[in-house]
Scaffold this motif. Structure first.
Motif, PDB file in Angstrom:
ATOM      1  N   ARG A   1      -0.090  17.650   0.564  1.00 25.11           N
ATOM      2  CA  ARG A   1      -0.382  18.510  -1.126  1.00 25.11           C
ATOM      3  C   ARG A   1      -1.217  19.152  -2.014  1.00 25.11           C
ATOM      4  NH1 ARG A   1       2.630  14.415  -2.573  1.00 25.11           N
ATOM      5  NH2 ARG A   1       3.430  12.222  -1.520  1.00 25.11           N
ATOM      6  N   ARG A   2      -1.551  19.489  -2.053  1.00 23.78           N
ATOM      7  CA  ARG A   2      -2.673  20.622  -3.376  1.00 23.78           C
ATOM      8  C   ARG A   2      -2.557  20.460  -4.500  1.00 23.78           C
ATOM      9  NH1 ARG A   2       0.344  25.646  -0.574  1.00 23.78           N
ATOM     10  NH2 ARG A   2       1.851  24.702   1.048  1.00 23.78           N
ATOM     11  N   ALA A   3      -4.087  20.769  -3.957  1.00 25.93           N
ATOM     12  CA  ALA A   3      -5.590  20.981  -5.127  1.00 25.93           C
ATOM     13  C   ALA A   3      -5.718  21.952  -5.792  1.00 25.93           C
ATOM     14  CB  ALA A   3      -6.272  19.531  -4.552  1.00 25.93           C
ATOM     15  N   PRO A   4      -5.224  22.282  -6.895  1.00 25.32           N
ATOM     16  CA  PRO A   4      -6.244  23.261  -7.424  1.00 25.32           C
ATOM     17  C   PRO A   4      -7.639  24.181  -7.566  1.00 25.32           C
ATOM     18  CG  PRO A   4      -6.173  22.213  -9.108  1.00 25.32           C
ATOM     19  CD  PRO A   4      -4.852  21.148  -8.184  1.00 25.32           C
ATOM     20  N   TYR A   5      -8.515  24.885  -7.271  1.00 25.56           N
ATOM     21  CA  TYR A   5      -9.199  24.928  -7.096  1.00 25.56           C
ATOM     22  C   TYR A   5      -9.856  24.946  -8.576  1.00 25.56           C
ATOM     23  CZ  TYR A   5     -14.049  28.037  -7.340  1.00 25.56           C
ATOM     24  OH  TYR A   5     -15.431  27.585  -7.676  1.00 25.56           O
ATOM     25  N   LEU A   6     -10.833  24.201  -8.975  1.00 28.97           N
ATOM     26  CA  LEU A   6     -11.150  24.360 -10.070  1.00 28.97           C
ATOM     27  C   LEU A   6     -13.236  24.647  -9.726  1.00 28.97           C
ATOM     28  CD1 LEU A   6     -10.612  20.150 -10.387  1.00 28.97           C
ATOM     29  CD2 LEU A   6      -8.951  22.063 -11.363  1.00 28.97           C
ATOM     30  N   ALA A   7     -13.789  24.584 -11.593  1.00 31.52           N
ATOM     31  CA  ALA A   7     -14.640  25.543 -11.721  1.00 31.52           C
ATOM     32  C   ALA A   7     -15.283  24.222 -11.196  1.00 31.52           C
ATOM     33  CB  ALA A   7     -15.130  25.743 -12.827  1.00 31.52           C
ATOM     34  N   SER A   8     -15.946  22.962 -11.403  1.00 26.67           N
ATOM     35  CA  SER A   8     -16.293  22.090 -11.508  1.00 26.67           C
ATOM     36  C   SER A   8     -16.466  20.780 -10.805  1.00 26.67           C
ATOM     37  CB  SER A   8     -17.424  21.672 -11.750  1.00 26.67           C
ATOM     38  OG  SER A   8     -16.899  21.632 -12.824  1.00 26.67           O
ATOM     39  N   ALA A   9     -16.589  19.984  -9.899  1.00 29.12           N
ATOM     40  CA  ALA A   9     -15.425  18.824  -9.402  1.00 29.12           C
ATOM     41  C   ALA A   9     -15.521  18.195 -10.357  1.00 29.12           C
ATOM     42  CB  ALA A   9     -16.226  17.708  -8.222  1.00 29.12           C
ATOM     43  N   PRO A  10     -14.393  17.142 -10.821  1.00 31.46           N
ATOM     44  CA  PRO A  10     -14.146  16.612 -11.649  1.00 31.46           C
ATOM     45  C   PRO A  10     -14.561  15.213 -11.434  1.00 31.46           C
ATOM     46  CG  PRO A  10     -11.704  16.073 -10.683  1.00 31.46           C
ATOM     47  CD  PRO A  10     -12.727  17.461  -9.948  1.00 31.46           C
ATOM     48  N   VAL A  11     -15.455  14.026 -12.339  1.00 32.47           N
ATOM     49  CA  VAL A  11     -16.353  13.647 -12.415  1.00 32.47           C
ATOM     50  C   VAL A  11     -15.936  12.095 -13.256  1.00 32.47           C
ATOM     51  CG1 VAL A  11     -18.033  13.906 -11.136  1.00 32.47           C
ATOM     52  CG2 VAL A  11     -17.972  14.174 -14.089  1.00 32.47           C
ATOM     53  N   GLU A  12     -14.541  13.318 -14.651  1.00 25.36           N
ATOM     54  CA  GLU A  12     -14.204  12.185 -15.889  1.00 25.36           C
ATOM     55  C   GLU A  12     -12.866  11.236 -15.648  1.00 25.36           C
ATOM     56  OE1 GLU A  12     -16.217  10.448 -17.695  1.00 25.36           O
ATOM     57  OE2 GLU A  12     -17.741  11.870 -17.341  1.00 25.36           O
ATOM     58  N   PRO A  13     -12.508   9.973 -15.573  1.00 27.66           N
ATOM     59  CA  PRO A  13     -11.832  10.101 -15.664  1.00 27.66           C
ATOM     60  C   PRO A  13     -10.231  10.039 -16.048  1.00 27.66           C
ATOM     61  CG  PRO A  13     -12.933   7.961 -16.170  1.00 27.66           C
ATOM     62  CD  PRO A  13     -14.019   9.066 -16.667  1.00 27.66           C
ATOM     63  N   ALA A  14     -10.460  11.120 -17.245  1.00 24.23           N
ATOM     64  CA  ALA A  14      -9.024  11.828 -17.524  1.00 24.23           C
ATOM     65  C   ALA A  14      -9.029  12.849 -17.143  1.00 24.23           C
ATOM     66  CB  ALA A  14      -9.822  11.851 -19.329  1.00 24.23           C
ATOM     67  N   ALA A  15     -10.013  13.480 -16.476  1.00 24.19           N
ATOM     68  CA  ALA A  15     -10.216  14.567 -15.609  1.00 24.19           C
ATOM     69  C   ALA A  15      -9.892  14.276 -13.621  1.00 24.19           C
ATOM     70  CB  ALA A  15     -11.776  15.390 -15.968  1.00 24.19           C
ATOM     71  N   LEU A  16     -10.156  12.794 -13.605  1.00 26.05           N
ATOM     72  CA  LEU A  16      -9.629  12.770 -12.072  1.00 26.05           C
ATOM     73  C   LEU A  16      -7.896  12.316 -12.526  1.00 26.05           C
ATOM     74  CD1 LEU A  16     -12.287  10.946 -11.364  1.00 26.05           C
ATOM     75  CD2 LEU A  16     -11.461  12.904 -10.068  1.00 26.05           C
ATOM     76  N   LEU A  17      -8.205  11.490 -13.730  1.00 23.69           N
ATOM     77  CA  LEU A  17      -6.127  11.989 -13.838  1.00 23.69           C
ATOM     78  C   LEU A  17      -5.489  12.345 -13.497  1.00 23.69           C
ATOM     79  CD1 LEU A  17      -4.076   9.186 -14.381  1.00 23.69           C
ATOM     80  CD2 LEU A  17      -4.690   9.746 -16.554  1.00 23.69           C
ATOM     81  N   ALA A  18      -5.939  13.708 -14.405  1.00 20.86           N
ATOM     82  CA  ALA A  18      -4.768  15.307 -14.482  1.00 20.86           C
ATOM     83  C   ALA A  18      -4.836  15.182 -12.954  1.00 20.86           C
ATOM     84  CB  ALA A  18      -5.662  15.858 -15.400  1.00 20.86           C
TER      85      ALA A  18
END
Length: 348
Positions: free
Chosen positions: A229-246
């Motif tokens: 499974r592939r996770a894209p590079y993000l400018a910063s690690a997601p910490v909020e539930p909505a960003a983690l859900l995405a």
């Protein structure tokens, strides 16, 4: 109930991957995430609700004093204690049966594997029968520690491992070594998460194209028979539930994040014309990395700094090892019947 263990080397994004999976799974199941840093939850004795998810950040100091009262209040936490206590809390919650799934943000593999192997080491160095005969406050603590380590081992034996890896040549080399070590200890890996892949929208510059090509080449060398499974590079690690859900939706797409548990591949004994062959599945293993030894009814397999004692099946206990090979995903040990232990043809 499902137990998911997110494993990998330090800094590869285990916590983010575990949290994204837990947030996604919590939409349709009762999920507990056990982590030491996800979603900003402070340490405490009970899970904290974060939307539909429950998150437990283990208070290592309080848990240590509760499990080993008395002298523990006067002691500093021993090395590895926080990781062990997190495993034990996850095991306690899993056995309570209050959850559809427990997602464990595990410690780095170079901490995790020695930790769960320690129970066997303690028993061999200081056997239980000796501790019972010479019982003291110290032996009681050692016995309690060994029991705790065994519980942690049982939790991991029931878990599916999701290995988080960095998609670089060194990261893939580390992932290959991790897959070998996990297989040696009998842990079932159900998928690999390649984290921080540079997406096409990062640009078409020579640098971006070079990074993407290098990541794709590295992943191509990670030939596994489980989903990658592939996770894209993000400018910063997601910490909020909505960003983690995405991120979870990107990782799993239409797949169930709580898919059925993977099954570990066990050693197999095959009769041959001259005796028997024991095949121990170990991906990426090479013969120079392997050391083998016979200890009574056990075969001791050592790869690097990882060791496992395999109890031989009855038929091989009456045999002697005569050779070994490694490659194509397995270590193969050849045995022939021991004439001193097998009946002669004329005696039958």
């Amino acid at each position: 109930m499902r137990v998911l263990l997110f494993a990998g080397q330090g800094g590869v994004g285990r916590t983010t991957a575990a949290a994204a999976t837990a947030v996604l799974a919590a939409r349709s199941a009762k999920v507990l995430l056990v982590s030491s840093g996800a979603l900003g939850v402070p340490p405490g004795p009970e899970p904290v609700p974060v939307g539909e998810l429950r998150v437990l950040h283990v208070d290592a100091r309080a848990s240590f004093e509760a499990r080993w009262p008395g002298p523990a209040a006067e002691l500093a936490l021993p090395p590895g204690a926080a990781d062990l206590l997190t495993l034990l809390q996850a095991g306690d919650r899993a056995r309570a049966g209050d959850w559809d799934a427990v997602v464990l943000d595990g410690p780095p593999l170079d901490t995790l594997l020695p930790l769960v192997s320690l129970a066997g080491t303690v028993e061999r160095l200081w056997p239980e029968h000796t501790r019972v005969v010479h019982r003291s406050a110290l032996t009681d603590v050692v016995s309690s520690l060994q029991a705790a380590l065994a519980v942690a081992g049982d939790l991991l034996a029931a878990a599916s491992v999701r290995l988080v890896a960095d998609p670089s040549p060194t990261g893939v080399d580390a992932a290959r070594a991790a897959l070998t070590a996990l297989a040696l200890h009998g842990y079932a890996v159900d998928s690999v998460i390649a984290n921080r892949l540079l997406p096409p929208e990062a640009g078409r510059s020579a640098w971006a194209q070079s990074v993407r090509a290098g990541q794709q080449d590295a992943l191509a060398a990670l030939a596994v028979d489980v989903p990658v499974r592939r996770a894209p590079y993000l400018a910063s690690a997601p910490v909020e539930p909505a960003a983690l859900l995405a991120l979870g939706e990107t990782l799993y797409g239409p797949d169930d994040p709580l898919a059925p548990r993977a099954t570990a591949v066990e050693p197999v004994v095959t009769p041959t014309g001259w005796g028997y062959e024991l095949s121990v599945p170990l991906p990426y293993v090479r013969r120079p990395e392997v050391r083998l030894a016979r200890s009574g009814d056990e075969l001791v397999v050592t790869i690097g700094d990882q060791l496992r004692r395999l109890v031989l099946p009855p038929v091989l206990r009456r045999c002697v090892a005569v050779g070994a090979s490694a490659g194509d995903g397995a270590v193969r040990v050849r045995f022939r019947p021991d004439p001193a232990l097998w009946p002669r043809e004329e005696d039958r």
